[in-house]
Structures are given as structure tokens and as C-alpha cells.
Design a protein around this motif. Sequence first.
Motif, PDB file in Angstrom:
ATOM      1  N   GLY A  39       8.004  10.534  16.352  1.00 19.80           N
ATOM      2  CA  GLY A  39       8.411  10.144  15.005  1.00 19.80           C
ATOM      3  C   GLY A  39       8.934   8.712  15.019  1.00 19.80           C
ATOM      4  N   GLY A  40       8.927   8.080  13.872  1.00 20.60           N
ATOM      5  CA  GLY A  40       9.518   6.752  13.736  1.00 20.60           C
ATOM      6  C   GLY A  40       8.634   5.619  14.200  1.00 20.60           C
ATOM      7  N   VAL A  41       7.362   5.902  14.495  1.00 22.49           N
ATOM      8  CA  VAL A  41       6.471   4.843  14.998  1.00 22.49           C
ATOM      9  C   VAL A  41       5.691   4.158  13.860  1.00 22.49           C
ATOM     10  CG1 VAL A  41       6.198   5.926  17.268  1.00 22.49           C
ATOM     11  CG2 VAL A  41       4.534   6.420  15.470  1.00 22.49           C
ATOM     12  N   GLY A  42       5.855   4.682  12.636  1.00 21.25           N
ATOM     13  CA  GLY A  42       5.173   4.055  11.501  1.00 21.25           C
ATOM     14  C   GLY A  42       3.961   4.827  11.016  1.00 21.25           C
ATOM     15  N   SER A  44       3.752   7.355   8.760  1.00 18.43           N
ATOM     16  CA  SER A  44       3.690   7.479   7.290  1.00 18.43           C
ATOM     17  C   SER A  44       3.374   6.138   6.654  1.00 18.43           C
ATOM     18  CB  SER A  44       5.023   8.002   6.733  1.00 18.43           C
ATOM     19  OG  SER A  44       5.259   9.299   7.195  1.00 18.43           O
ATOM     20  N   MET A  76       8.118   6.533  -0.323  1.00 20.32           N
ATOM     21  CA  MET A  76       7.370   5.299  -0.043  1.00 20.32           C
ATOM     22  C   MET A  76       6.529   4.841  -1.222  1.00 20.32           C
ATOM     23  SD  MET A  76       6.161   5.553   3.897  1.00 20.32           S
ATOM     24  CE  MET A  76       7.344   5.230   5.218  1.00 20.32           C
ATOM     25  N   ASN A 200       1.548  -0.048  16.404  1.00 16.45           N
ATOM     26  CA  ASN A 200       2.411  -0.574  15.339  1.00 16.45           C
ATOM     27  C   ASN A 200       3.682  -1.166  15.951  1.00 16.45           C
ATOM     28  OD1 ASN A 200       3.275  -1.067  12.682  1.00 16.45           O
ATOM     29  ND2 ASN A 200       4.363   0.876  12.586  1.00 16.45           N
ATOM     30  N   MET A 201       4.344  -2.014  15.187  1.00 15.62           N
ATOM     31  CA  MET A 201       5.569  -2.701  15.633  1.00 15.62           C
ATOM     32  C   MET A 201       5.276  -3.480  16.909  1.00 15.62           C
ATOM     33  SD  MET A 201       8.480   0.079  14.719  1.00 15.62           S
ATOM     34  CE  MET A 201       8.259   1.278  13.417  1.00 15.62           C
ATOM     35  N   ILE A 236      -0.289  -3.958  14.638  1.00 18.28           N
ATOM     36  CA  ILE A 236       0.448  -4.423  13.455  1.00 18.28           C
ATOM     37  C   ILE A 236       1.815  -4.939  13.910  1.00 18.28           C
ATOM     38  CG2 ILE A 236       1.340  -3.800  11.172  1.00 18.28           C
ATOM     39  CD1 ILE A 236      -0.550  -1.345  11.253  1.00 18.28           C
ATOM     40  N   PRO A 237       2.136  -6.201  13.597  1.00 12.27           N
ATOM     41  CA  PRO A 237       3.433  -6.723  14.041  1.00 12.27           C
ATOM     42  C   PRO A 237       4.603  -6.124  13.271  1.00 12.27           C
ATOM     43  CG  PRO A 237       2.187  -8.404  12.832  1.00 12.27           C
ATOM     44  CD  PRO A 237       1.319  -7.187  12.898  1.00 12.27           C
ATOM     45  N   ILE A 238       5.782  -6.298  13.836  1.00 13.64           N
ATOM     46  CA  ILE A 238       7.007  -5.926  13.106  1.00 13.64           C
ATOM     47  C   ILE A 238       7.150  -6.936  11.974  1.00 13.64           C
ATOM     48  CG2 ILE A 238       9.533  -5.815  13.228  1.00 13.64           C
ATOM     49  CD1 ILE A 238       9.168  -5.169  16.235  1.00 13.64           C
ATOM     50  N   ASP A 239       7.324  -6.422  10.783  1.00 18.64           N
ATOM     51  CA  ASP A 239       7.419  -7.294   9.622  1.00 18.64           C
ATOM     52  C   ASP A 239       8.492  -6.722   8.699  1.00 18.64           C
ATOM     53  OD1 ASP A 239       7.112  -8.630   7.257  1.00 18.64           O
ATOM     54  OD2 ASP A 239       4.919  -8.513   7.220  1.00 18.64           O
ATOM     55  N   ILE A 242       7.463  -4.966   5.560  1.00 19.05           N
ATOM     56  CA  ILE A 242       6.904  -3.602   5.604  1.00 19.05           C
ATOM     57  C   ILE A 242       8.035  -2.588   5.415  1.00 19.05           C
ATOM     58  CG2 ILE A 242       5.779  -1.882   7.086  1.00 19.05           C
ATOM     59  CD1 ILE A 242       4.083  -4.037   8.292  1.00 19.05           C
ATOM     60  N   CYS A 243       9.151  -2.847   6.107  1.00 22.01           N
ATOM     61  CA  CYS A 243      10.300  -1.943   6.034  1.00 22.01           C
ATOM     62  C   CYS A 243      10.899  -1.966   4.622  1.00 22.01           C
ATOM     63  CB  CYS A 243      11.318  -2.392   7.080  1.00 22.01           C
ATOM     64  SG  CYS A 243      12.632  -1.228   7.265  1.00 22.01           S
ATOM     65  N   ASP A 247      11.047   1.126   1.817  1.00 20.47           N
ATOM     66  CA  ASP A 247      12.302   1.607   1.205  1.00 20.47           C
ATOM     67  C   ASP A 247      12.261   1.492  -0.312  1.00 20.47           C
ATOM     68  OD1 ASP A 247      13.326   2.225   3.628  1.00 20.47           O
ATOM     69  OD2 ASP A 247      14.668   0.494   3.797  1.00 20.47           O
TER      70      ASP A 247
END
Length: 279
Positions: A39-42, A44, A76, A200-201, A236-239, A242-243, A247
Motif C-alpha cells: 500500500g502507499g505506492v501510488g 490508486s 481523489m 512510481n515516486m 513517474i517522479p515524485i511530484d 500529484i499529492c 488530496d
Amino acid sequence: MADKESCGGNPSAGGLDAIIVKNSLAKIKNKLVVMSGKGGVGKSTVAVNLAIALAMEGYATGLLDIDLHGPSVPKMLKLEDEAPETDGERMIPVSFGGLKVMSVGFLLRDPDEAVIWRGPMKMGVIKQFITDVLWGELDYLVVDAPPGTGDEPLTICQLLGPEAGAVIVTTPQQVAALDVAKSVNFCCQLEMPVVGLIENMSGFVCPHCGEVTEIFSAGAGEALAQKFGIELLGRIPIDPAICRDGDEGTPFIRHDANTPSGRCFADIVKKITGAGAGK
Ligand code: ADP
């Protein structure tokens, strides 16, 4: 799609049930299950933005959130206050632009309510999401499955059958990447082709100078893709956008398409549509 060697059975329901499922699925050309080992890897984020991108390209698309214990799709897409209407018999998916959306989150009275369901109940609900929802004719159904290889992913993959494809999401850390092997083996046992892997990230792109900093280890996705003979669809880079967009309920692919992460995502969508049938 990279087709894996068969290494197990694909049990499916028999009798009338099977016919009803088959008839419902016959109207959906392409079925994609977005899954992850952790979980938490992106996962969704990928499922939501993939579905939006497909709808933006003119594909008739549905998004089904079967993360029964932690549905994120309504949040989302800022659809938390929506509830599906019915035609008397079947549920009508909630619309987001042209996208048809269904989530267990729409059916909970309180978003903080904890769902305590045993396996058979979960299986029943997921089956109803296929048979009792008016999806109509779809080019793509994107499924957001919960992490791991438990009841929910098992049920949806068995229902959709080997015509569906899996998109596996991971992050570059070794601990997350280790679980990719489980997801790949899970697909293999169910004879479900793996469309590809998304890392991702993956690095941080400085918004000022554009320099990429590999915050976690680099190259894990590539190594894994090679090891399992599956395609690396993209990194996909951390951006922060996106976060923030997740939210705020405004999927980033709609308005941040021209950023490094947006361009990377568009490229992934192109590879996915290229792998399957089209409009
Ligand atoms: P999962 O479905 O795997 O549990 P989510 O899609 O819910 O993961 O993502 C977890 C969190 O990370 C969310 O807040 C989401 O907005 C954020 N996130 C996902 N991908 C990225 C990214 N590439 N850059 C920045 N934040 C991200």
C-alpha cells in the motif's frame, strides 16, 4: 501485453451466475487491474489518472474501486457526497466528466465507517459491482484493487478472467520491489497477462532547475521488469502536484499534463492503449 507462461488454474463460478457475469463482461472490451504488492505506492493515483486519461482520449471508460477497506477513489475525484442512483434494478455509476465511477465508498453512510466483511461477503460485493452496475458498452474498465494478493484481487481477477491485464505499481525501494514478485506470480497463477510495471515516486524533479534527485535507490523497476520478463511502462517522479491534486480531488493528468510527471504518465497511457484493443 506480455503473456506469461501458464502456471495454474483459473477457477470460475459455474451455472447461471457464470452466464450473468459473462454477459456483463462481454460489453467491456479491455479490462485492466491496477495492483501493487504494497500500500502507499501510488496504485490508486495511477488507477484514477489512467482512467481519466483514457476518458480524455475519447475511450468509453469505467473506473471500479474495489479497495473495500480503504476506498480512495471518491476522495481523489471529489465525489465523496455522491451516491449511485438506480434504474430500479441496477446501480448507475457516478459520472466524473465522461468517466463512469463505482466505489464501495459511495455505499458507506459514514466515510470513517470500518468495513468488517469476511471473504465470501467481499466476493459477493465485487461480483455485484460487475453484474449489478449499468456499465454499458466500455472500451476500458480500470479496476483499483487493494494491495497484496488477498480476497479482493483474487475475486476480481477470477471474475474478469485471462482476457484482463494487470498493471503493477511499485516504488524504487527494495522492500516495495520485493513484493512485485508476489504480484507477478499471482498473475501467473491466474493466467492473467501482465501489461507492465510502473515505477512510481521514482526520483524527485526539482521544480526550479529540473534536476532529478534519486531519493530512493535507482533502477529497481528496470531490473525487476527484466527479471520477470515484463515491460517497464514508465517511471513517474515524485511530484508535489500529484499529492496536492489527489488530496484536492482534481486528478493531475487533467491540468498538469505538461510537467515531467504528466508527460511520463501520458507516455504510459500510450503504451497501455498500444498494448490492447482500441476504440
Ligand atoms: P496506494 O493506492 O498505493 O495506497 P495512493 O495512490 O493512495 O497509494 O498514494 C499514496 C499517497 O502518495 C497519496 O497521497 C498520493 O497523492 C501520493 N502520491 C502518489 N504518487 C505520487 C507521486 N508520484 N508524487 C507525489 N505524491 C504521490
